[in-house]
Motif scaffolding. Structure first.
Motif, PDB file in Angstrom:
ATOM      1  N   ARG A   1      -8.046   2.481   2.715  1.00  0.00           N
ATOM      2  CA  ARG A   1      -8.626   3.633   2.020  1.00  0.00           C
ATOM      3  C   ARG A   1      -7.546   4.513   1.386  1.00  0.00           C
ATOM      4  NH1 ARG A   1     -13.974   3.202   3.768  1.00  0.00           N
ATOM      5  NH2 ARG A   1     -14.262   2.691   5.976  1.00  0.00           N
ATOM      6  N   ARG A   2      -6.275   4.112   1.494  1.00  0.00           N
ATOM      7  CA  ARG A   2      -5.175   4.950   1.025  1.00  0.00           C
ATOM      8  C   ARG A   2      -4.490   4.381  -0.209  1.00  0.00           C
ATOM      9  NH1 ARG A   2      -2.034   6.456   6.660  1.00  0.00           N
ATOM     10  NH2 ARG A   2      -3.882   7.144   7.815  1.00  0.00           N
ATOM     11  N   THR A   3      -3.881   5.294  -0.955  1.00  0.00           N
ATOM     12  CA  THR A   3      -3.004   4.901  -2.058  1.00  0.00           C
ATOM     13  C   THR A   3      -1.556   4.870  -1.577  1.00  0.00           C
ATOM     14  OG1 THR A   3      -4.508   5.883  -3.674  1.00  0.00           O
ATOM     15  CG2 THR A   3      -2.248   5.476  -4.389  1.00  0.00           C
ATOM     16  N   TYR A   4      -1.146   5.919  -0.871  1.00  0.00           N
ATOM     17  CA  TYR A   4       0.183   6.012  -0.269  1.00  0.00           C
ATOM     18  C   TYR A   4       0.022   6.233   1.241  1.00  0.00           C
ATOM     19  CZ  TYR A   4       2.060   6.687  -4.992  1.00  0.00           C
ATOM     20  OH  TYR A   4       2.409   6.533  -6.306  1.00  0.00           O
ATOM     21  N   PHE A   5       1.013   5.787   2.000  1.00  0.00           N
ATOM     22  CA  PHE A   5       0.897   5.892   3.450  1.00  0.00           C
ATOM     23  C   PHE A   5       0.865   7.333   3.928  1.00  0.00           C
ATOM     24  CE2 PHE A   5       5.452   6.568   3.244  1.00  0.00           C
ATOM     25  CZ  PHE A   5       5.748   7.315   4.377  1.00  0.00           C
ATOM     26  N   HIS A   6       1.406   8.261   3.131  1.00  0.00           N
ATOM     27  CA  HIS A   6       1.541   9.632   3.608  1.00  0.00           C
ATOM     28  C   HIS A   6       0.718  10.649   2.817  1.00  0.00           C
ATOM     29  CE1 HIS A   6       4.283   9.066   0.321  1.00  0.00           C
ATOM     30  NE2 HIS A   6       4.861  10.242   0.414  1.00  0.00           N
ATOM     31  N   ILE A   7       0.673  10.512   1.501  1.00  0.00           N
ATOM     32  CA  ILE A   7       0.099  11.554   0.665  1.00  0.00           C
ATOM     33  C   ILE A   7      -1.391  11.743   0.927  1.00  0.00           C
ATOM     34  CG2 ILE A   7      -0.430  12.192  -1.717  1.00  0.00           C
ATOM     35  CD1 ILE A   7       2.245  10.929  -2.486  1.00  0.00           C
ATOM     36  N   ASP A   8      -2.130  10.639   1.053  1.00  0.00           N
ATOM     37  CA  ASP A   8      -3.578  10.739   1.206  1.00  0.00           C
ATOM     38  C   ASP A   8      -3.960  11.570   2.431  1.00  0.00           C
ATOM     39  OD1 ASP A   8      -4.808   8.133  -0.613  1.00  0.00           O
ATOM     40  OD2 ASP A   8      -2.696   8.153  -0.093  1.00  0.00           O
ATOM     41  N   PHE A   9      -3.113  11.550   3.455  1.00  0.00           N
ATOM     42  CA  PHE A   9      -3.357  12.359   4.652  1.00  0.00           C
ATOM     43  C   PHE A   9      -2.855  13.785   4.469  1.00  0.00           C
ATOM     44  CE2 PHE A   9      -2.069  14.220   8.656  1.00  0.00           C
ATOM     45  CZ  PHE A   9      -3.105  13.915   9.531  1.00  0.00           C
ATOM     46  N   LEU A  10      -1.609  13.936   4.078  1.00  0.00           N
ATOM     47  CA  LEU A  10      -0.977  15.250   4.077  1.00  0.00           C
ATOM     48  C   LEU A  10      -1.631  16.207   3.094  1.00  0.00           C
ATOM     49  CD1 LEU A  10       2.768  14.169   4.358  1.00  0.00           C
ATOM     50  CD2 LEU A  10       1.354  15.228   6.138  1.00  0.00           C
TER      51      LEU A  10
ATOM     52  N   SER B   1       2.069  -3.259   3.157  1.00  0.00           N
ATOM     53  CA  SER B   1       1.679  -2.586   1.914  1.00  0.00           C
ATOM     54  C   SER B   1       1.657  -1.087   2.155  1.00  0.00           C
ATOM     55  CB  SER B   1       0.300  -3.083   1.465  1.00  0.00           C
ATOM     56  OG  SER B   1      -0.044  -2.600   0.196  1.00  0.00           O
ATOM     57  N   SER B   2       2.852  -0.474   2.220  1.00  0.00           N
ATOM     58  CA  SER B   2       2.936   0.958   2.510  1.00  0.00           C
ATOM     59  C   SER B   2       2.250   1.805   1.443  1.00  0.00           C
ATOM     60  CB  SER B   2       4.400   1.388   2.635  1.00  0.00           C
ATOM     61  OG  SER B   2       5.029   0.682   3.675  1.00  0.00           O
ATOM     62  N   THR B   3       2.145   1.266   0.241  1.00  0.00           N
ATOM     63  CA  THR B   3       1.357   1.865  -0.821  1.00  0.00           C
ATOM     64  C   THR B   3       0.407   0.793  -1.331  1.00  0.00           C
ATOM     65  OG1 THR B   3       2.724   1.248  -2.731  1.00  0.00           O
ATOM     66  CG2 THR B   3       3.413   3.183  -1.463  1.00  0.00           C
ATOM     67  N   HIS B   4      -0.528   1.175  -2.173  1.00  0.00           N
ATOM     68  CA  HIS B   4      -1.521   0.198  -2.635  1.00  0.00           C
ATOM     69  C   HIS B   4      -0.895  -0.893  -3.493  1.00  0.00           C
ATOM     70  CE1 HIS B   4      -1.961   1.381  -6.936  1.00  0.00           C
ATOM     71  NE2 HIS B   4      -1.431   2.514  -6.502  1.00  0.00           N
ATOM     72  N   HIS B   5       0.356  -0.673  -3.935  1.00  0.00           N
ATOM     73  CA  HIS B   5       1.000  -1.652  -4.819  1.00  0.00           C
ATOM     74  C   HIS B   5       1.290  -2.971  -4.105  1.00  0.00           C
ATOM     75  CE1 HIS B   5       2.063   2.447  -6.113  1.00  0.00           C
ATOM     76  NE2 HIS B   5       1.908   1.981  -7.336  1.00  0.00           N
ATOM     77  N   GLY B   6       1.542  -2.930  -2.798  1.00  0.00           N
ATOM     78  CA  GLY B   6       1.814  -4.145  -2.045  1.00  0.00           C
ATOM     79  C   GLY B   6       3.254  -4.603  -2.128  1.00  0.00           C
ATOM     80  N   ASN B   7       3.582  -5.597  -1.331  1.00  0.00           N
ATOM     81  CA  ASN B   7       4.927  -6.154  -1.273  1.00  0.00           C
ATOM     82  C   ASN B   7       4.986  -7.549  -1.884  1.00  0.00           C
ATOM     83  OD1 ASN B   7       5.749  -3.838  -0.030  1.00  0.00           O
ATOM     84  ND2 ASN B   7       6.388  -4.789   1.877  1.00  0.00           N
ATOM     85  N   ALA B   8       6.207  -8.093  -2.001  1.00  0.00           N
ATOM     86  CA  ALA B   8       6.433  -9.365  -2.698  1.00  0.00           C
ATOM     87  C   ALA B   8       6.208 -10.551  -1.769  1.00  0.00           C
ATOM     88  CB  ALA B   8       7.844  -9.395  -3.275  1.00  0.00           C
ATOM     89  N   LEU B   9       5.005 -10.660  -1.250  1.00  0.00           N
ATOM     90  CA  LEU B   9       4.620 -11.810  -0.447  1.00  0.00           C
ATOM     91  C   LEU B   9       3.118 -11.983  -0.574  1.00  0.00           C
ATOM     92  CD1 LEU B   9       4.882 -10.851   3.366  1.00  0.00           C
ATOM     93  CD2 LEU B   9       4.403  -9.265   1.532  1.00  0.00           C
ATOM     94  N   SER B  10       2.603 -13.093  -0.081  1.00  0.00           N
ATOM     95  CA  SER B  10       1.189 -13.401  -0.257  1.00  0.00           C
ATOM     96  C   SER B  10       0.396 -13.069   1.005  1.00  0.00           C
ATOM     97  CB  SER B  10       1.021 -14.891  -0.575  1.00  0.00           C
ATOM     98  OG  SER B  10       1.357 -15.668   0.579  1.00  0.00           O
ATOM     99  N   GLU B  11      -0.924 -13.106   0.882  1.00  0.00           N
ATOM    100  CA  GLU B  11      -1.763 -12.909   2.055  1.00  0.00           C
ATOM    101  C   GLU B  11      -1.497 -14.002   3.087  1.00  0.00           C
ATOM    102  OE1 GLU B  11      -5.852 -12.490   1.007  1.00  0.00           O
ATOM    103  OE2 GLU B  11      -5.563 -10.554   0.027  1.00  0.00           O
ATOM    104  N   ASP B  12      -1.274 -15.233   2.629  1.00  0.00           N
ATOM    105  CA  ASP B  12      -0.943 -16.311   3.572  1.00  0.00           C
ATOM    106  C   ASP B  12       0.357 -16.010   4.314  1.00  0.00           C
ATOM    107  OD1 ASP B  12      -3.195 -17.774   3.035  1.00  0.00           O
ATOM    108  OD2 ASP B  12      -2.215 -19.143   1.620  1.00  0.00           O
ATOM    109  N   ASP B  13       1.328 -15.428   3.612  1.00  0.00           N
ATOM    110  CA  ASP B  13       2.598 -15.075   4.251  1.00  0.00           C
ATOM    111  C   ASP B  13       2.376 -14.063   5.376  1.00  0.00           C
ATOM    112  OD1 ASP B  13       4.109 -16.693   2.550  1.00  0.00           O
ATOM    113  OD2 ASP B  13       4.398 -15.077   1.088  1.00  0.00           O
TER     114      ASP B  13
END
Length: 372
Positions: free
Chosen positions: A69-78, A342-354
């Motif tokens: 439900r978040r865009t960023y790990f911190h902003i959406d809460f703070l 995925s600390s932000t909604h952008h995600g990291n350089a790996l796959s769901e299988d990874d």
């Protein structure tokens, strides 16, 4: 070895997962006004139900909502705390002529206060999806996120002519009210995500703190007192952990450095129950700072990277756990990824299988090391 009956568990995880494409598409459509908020939430609900099933199937005993439900790990809460404002990100031009989006800046513009339950409804949905015997976990940003990046300049002098003690007391009180709200809903496991103490391991970040008027040698001890104001309000029966990260935006990092500059304040002075410490590569240094960990606390070793898809070997993980056990008894150690996927909604350089394979590796390794 005795099975752990309360979190963190021998095989645990930090919290966030790669957002499924249909969720990313729905968020984009919501931003354009093409769907309503309740339609987006329904899609989030479906995605969260699926990620809960995955975590259970892989053998994890703590379960999060993936931060879906978040865009960023911190902003959406703070930004849901009273007195906190987020400046809209702007495009900046770097010295080499390229452009990048500067991260959002959070400012304290008024007295900080808890004006509503922030995570309760999300937790109640998560709890309803989790099978009996497993533990739903909530992740929230560390309260230090309201101070470190802006320093004194980021906090209203009208609201807080002096930071000590009013600012720290107000923030801690707001966090205490949120923790009690979660406890009333049945939450027993909360993790606070903190980049700032990890940044204070990096000399560049330490110099930036000096330029803002802070002493990087004093700041970890001040933050320990700050965190302890929150811990003092922790409801009975709740495990309160902290996760440290040197940056995880789209598989990049912002800092590097051994934990030594902050280890004593972090491990010995903070009255937390557990720590998730990233140790996936040389950026984090060796395990010697763990010598400060007192009896009764747990360190979750983040030995498996979430930045890239290359798989660690089980033998390497077991060897590194043995190395850490030279400084901390094995029964005070657990295993996890170094950060969320995925600390932000952008995600990291790996796959769901990874991410699935990495968590399966963590669970299998933990069973061999601890029998749990």
């Amino acid at each position: 070895m005795t099975t752990r009956t309360q979190p963190p568990f021998r095989a645990d995880h930090v919290g966030s997962f790669l957002r499924p494409k249909r969720l990313l598409d729905a968020r984009e459509r919501r931003a354009k006004g093409e769907i309503k908020a309740e339609q987006l939430r329904a899609i989030e609900d479906e995605a969260i139900t699926e990620i809960v099933r995955f975590q259970e199937d892989v053998g994890l005993r703590s379960v999060t909502d993936g931060e879906f439900r978040r865009t960023y790990f911190h902003i959406d809460f703070l930004e849901q705390l009273g007195g906190v404002k987020t400046d809209i990100p702007v495009t900046i031009r770097k010295p080499d002529g390229t452009e990048e989006l500067a991260p959002p800046v959070m400012r304290v513009i008024d007295k900080v206060r808890h004006v509503k339950d922030i995570q309760r409804a999300d937790f109640e949905f998560l709890k309803a999806q989790v099978s009996p015997g497993l533990t739903p976990k909530v992740t929230i940003p560390s309260p230090t996120m309201l101070h470190f990046r802006g320093g004194r300049a980021g906090i209203s002098r009208e609201a807080y002519p002096e930071l000590e003690p009013a600012f720290y007391d107000d923030v801690a009180r707001a966090y205490g009210e949120e923790l009690r709200s979660l406890a009333d809903a049945g939450c027993t496991y909360v993790q606070m995500d903190d980049t700032n103490l990890a940044y204070l391991c990096d000399e560049k970040m330490r110099e930036a703190a000096r330029s803002r008027g802070d002493d990087p040698n004093e700041l970890p001890h001040r933050y320990a007192g700050f965190i302890n104001k929150v811990v003092a309000q922790k409801p009975a029966g709740m495990t309160l952990a902290m996760h440290l990260c040197r940056g995880n935006f789209k598989s990049t990092h912002a800092a590097a450095g051994n934990y030594e500059p902050v280890a004593e304040a972090l491990l010995a002075e903070m009255n937390l129950d557990a720590y998730f410490l990233e140790y996936d590569d040389e950026r984090s240094g060796d395990f010697r700072p763990l010598r400060y960990l007192p009896k009764g606390k747990i360190v979750v070793l983040g030995l498996v990277t979430t930045k890239f898809g290359e798989m660690e070997s089980k033998d390497t993980l077991k060897r590194r756990i043995d190395e850490a056990a030279k400084y901390v008894p094995l029964e005070q150690l657990c295993l996890s990824p170094q950060c969320g996927f995925s600390s932000t909604h952008h995600g990291n350089a790996l796959s769901e299988d990874d991410q699935w394979r990495k968590l399966e590796l963590i669970v299998a390794t933990a069973r061999e090391v601890w029998g749990d």
